[in-house]
Design an enzyme around this catalytic site. Structure first.
Site, short mmCIF file in Angstrom:
data_model
loop_
_atom_site.label_atom_id
_atom_site.label_comp_id
_atom_site.label_asym_id
_atom_site.label_seq_id
_atom_site.Cartn_x
_atom_site.Cartn_y
_atom_site.Cartn_z
N GLY A 1 44.04 49.73 -16.33
CA GLY A 1 43.47 50.61 -17.35
C GLY A 1 44.56 51.43 -18.03
CB SER B 1 44.53 44.82 -15.90
OG SER B 1 43.40 44.33 -15.22
N GLY C 1 40.45 43.29 -20.49
CA GLY C 1 41.04 42.39 -19.49
C GLY C 1 41.11 40.95 -20.00
CG ASP C 2 37.62 39.12 -21.03
OD1 ASP C 2 37.84 38.98 -19.81
OD2 ASP C 2 36.52 39.47 -21.48
N GLY D 1 48.32 51.03 -17.30
CA GLY D 1 49.10 49.88 -17.74
C GLY D 1 48.90 48.65 -16.86
O1 F1X Z 1 29.69 38.88 -15.06
P1 F1X Z 1 31.15 38.69 -15.42
O2 F1X Z 1 31.46 37.26 -15.69
O3 F1X Z 1 32.07 39.32 -14.43
O4 F1X Z 1 31.41 39.54 -16.73
C1 F1X Z 1 30.75 39.22 -17.92
C2 F1X Z 1 31.17 40.13 -19.02
O5 F1X Z 1 30.62 41.43 -18.87
O6 F1X Z 1 32.56 40.28 -19.10
C3 F1X Z 1 33.00 40.21 -20.46
C4 F1X Z 1 33.98 41.28 -20.70
O7 F1X Z 1 35.10 41.08 -19.87
C5 F1X Z 1 31.74 40.21 -21.29
O8 F1X Z 1 31.89 39.53 -22.50
C6 F1X Z 1 30.88 39.46 -20.35
O9 F1X Z 1 29.65 39.14 -20.69
#
Ligand code: F1X
Length: 303
Positions: free
Chosen positions: A217, A215, A247-248, A220
């Site tokens: 940003g 990914s 990203g999620d 693309g």
């Molecule tokens: O500390 P990690 O696990 O890398 O990231 C955690 C986090 O910032 O990532 C998400 C967004 O992608 C938030 O909901 C979450 O709490």
């Protein structure tokens, strides 16, 4: 059923304000507190879009209880493991120009508690599972090869798996042969030492990953599979909102389409879902109409 594992879930606090100035105190305009952590967000997005998804991971303390209640209230299925350390919090500050500053607490888990989470994953993998997603950082105390273990469990159950993590846990996971890894371009550069995403993706393939989704940003998404490469991107109008969780949503799209869509189509879907997440005020949320419009308008082709 899609199963997501979040070794380090969080109670996410999102503050909205006009402009963040380090060293100053601020009056926050809006506060939202909700269940988060990367795999939790993946399952939240999938649930909103009508896919069956279950959240696995550790859960502890009053923060863990709030996380559990929030997911129940939103209709997200869970099979969480009770642990002693309280679930961590994260703070995201979103400014009017869509800049997001994220403060992630480290989280904590003993090796023994991680074993309990992994045992739960093993049990769930005996049921019909379409895809296993494993996402996010590892809490302090969890073994560095935790993701590698999950990949091995998925492979022995014959379940395709997608991993989204960074640093040494990403390299350990790659060595276990995951179907898909989804680093962002900074995470890819960090583990491969190259700023060229195609070269970095091929390097991860050489180390064991089957397909690498990068990914990038506003630039693309690039997908490198064993058979070729495709990319997709948005037309150049800027999106205003909160980029946290984009990203999620990309991983959620991968999980939903992995078994159904050919890669050139799936990569456009990934761009559509992750762009829709930018428009939403908090991580783990998308608007269904935006998902549709932004997927249809994504541009893509062979890379
Ligand atoms: O500390 P990690 O696990 O890398 O990231 C955690 C986090 O910032 O990532 C998400 C967004 O992608 C938030 O909901 C979450 O709490």
């Amino acid at each position: 059923m899609i199963v997501t594992v979040t070794p380090n879930p969080a109670l996410d606090v999102t503050y909205t304000l006009d402009r963040l100035t380090p060293g100053r105190s601020h009056r926050v305009q809006q506060v939202v507190q909700r269940a988060g952590g990367k795999g939790v967000n993946v399952a939240s997005v999938l649930t909103q879009l009508g896919y069956a998804a279950t959240v696995l991971g550790p859960c502890g303390g009053t923060t863990g209880a709030e996380l559990r209640h929030d997911l129940r209230d939103r209709g997200v299925l869970t099979a969480l493991t009770d642990v002693e350390p309280p679930t961590r919090r994260t703070v995201t500050v979103v400014e009017a120009d869509s800049t997001a500053t994220v403060l992630n607490e480290p989280g904590r888990l003993s090796a023994h508690e991680w074993d309990e989470v992994a045992a739960r994953v093993r049990t769930v993998l005996r049921e019909p599972v379409e895809v296993l997603v494993a996402s996010g950082s590892l809490p302090r105390g969890a073994p560095e090869d935790a993701y590698a273990d999950l990949v091995a469990e998925a492979r022995s159950a014959g379940v395709p798996c997608i991993v989204d993590t960074s640093g040494p846990p990403l390299l350990a996971a790659v060595a276990a042969g995951p179907d898909v890894v989804k680093p962002n371009q900074h995470e890819l550069a960090e583990v491969t030492g190259t700023d060229d995403p195609a070269a970095g993706a091929r390097e991860l393939q050489g180390l064991g990953a089957r397909t690498v989704v990068v990914s990038r940003g506003r630039d693309g998404v690039l997908v490198v599979t064993p058979d070729g490469a495709s990319y997709a991107a948005r037309p150049r109008e800027p999106l205003q909102g909160n980029p946290t969780g984009a990203g999620d949503a990309a991983v959620a799209a991968l999980a939903a389409g992995l078994l159904e869509q050919p890669w050139p189509d799936l990569v456009r879907t990934v761009v559509g879902w992750s762009s829709a997440a930018v428009l939403a005020p908090v991580a783990g949320m998308v608007d269904r109409a935006a998902v549709h419009d932004l997927t249809v308008s994504a541009l893509g082709g062979e890379a």
